[in-house]
Design a protein around this motif. Structure first.
Motif, short mmCIF file in Angstrom:
data_model
loop_
_atom_site.label_atom_id
_atom_site.label_comp_id
_atom_site.label_asym_id
_atom_site.label_seq_id
_atom_site.Cartn_x
_atom_site.Cartn_y
_atom_site.Cartn_z
N SER A 173 1.16 -1.46 0.56
CA SER A 173 -0.07 -0.10 0.16
C SER A 173 0.72 1.42 -0.09
O SER A 173 0.10 2.11 -0.50
N LYS B 289 -7.35 2.23 -2.75
CA LYS B 289 -7.32 0.78 -3.61
C LYS B 289 -8.15 0.79 -4.76
O LYS B 289 -7.31 0.22 -5.44
N SER C 266 -9.73 4.32 0.36
CA SER C 266 -11.06 3.65 -0.62
C SER C 266 -10.48 4.44 -2.55
O SER C 266 -10.11 3.35 -2.75
#
Length: 149
Positions: free
Chosen positions: A57, A142, A139
């Motif tokens: 990430s 992602k 969000s």
């Protein structure tokens, strides 16, 4: 393994950066850094991913910040994808991770291509160019990662 087990992600990142900023795969020639110590961008990124062992990430957050930079400065071109990546990776790590590296450690992650003073300057400049808009909604990150992949 020259990619330290990170070949797919490193090559993806390198393509993203070189395409977004029209920068070369190899860093500009430097008197301070011998060419042997200036790896192609994908191998540079792979080493950074290997050395830091950060969650994927953080890698995509770095790319997200670079895309945000390109939106803010659409005509920006990069002379060094290595500089762009390490700057964004440092910032993404500091934004997403509670326990982060000192900038002195980032110069090691950068394989000696950048002195501590350069790492500090690159981080300050990137934050300034991004107008300190460094947060990324989980969000959005992602969704961004899915689009890039």
């Amino acid at each position: 393994d020259p990619y330290h087990g990170h070949e797919e992600t490193a090559k993806l990142c390198a393509r993203f950066i070189t395409h977004l900023f029209a920068c070369p795969d190899s860093p500009p020639r430097s008197i301070a850094v011998p060419p042997a110590l200036s790896p192609p961008l994908a191998k540079f990124i792979a080493y950074a991913l290997h050395r830091t062992r950060l969650d994927v990430s953080v890698t995509f957050a770095a790319l997200y910040l670079l895309q945000r930079l390109k939106v803010r400065l659409p005509n920006a071109r990069g002379s060094s994808g290595h500089r762009l990546f390490i700057s964004a990776f440092v910032i993404a790590c500091k934004v997403l991770c509670d326990d982060t590296y000192l900038n002195k450690s980032w110069s090691i992650v950068g394989q000696g291509m950048f002195a501590l003073r350069e790492i500090n300057q690159m981080e300050r400049e990137m934050c300034s160019y991004l107008e300190w808009q460094l947060n990324i909604e989980p969000s959005a990150l992602k969704e961004f990662e899915q689009q890039v992949r």
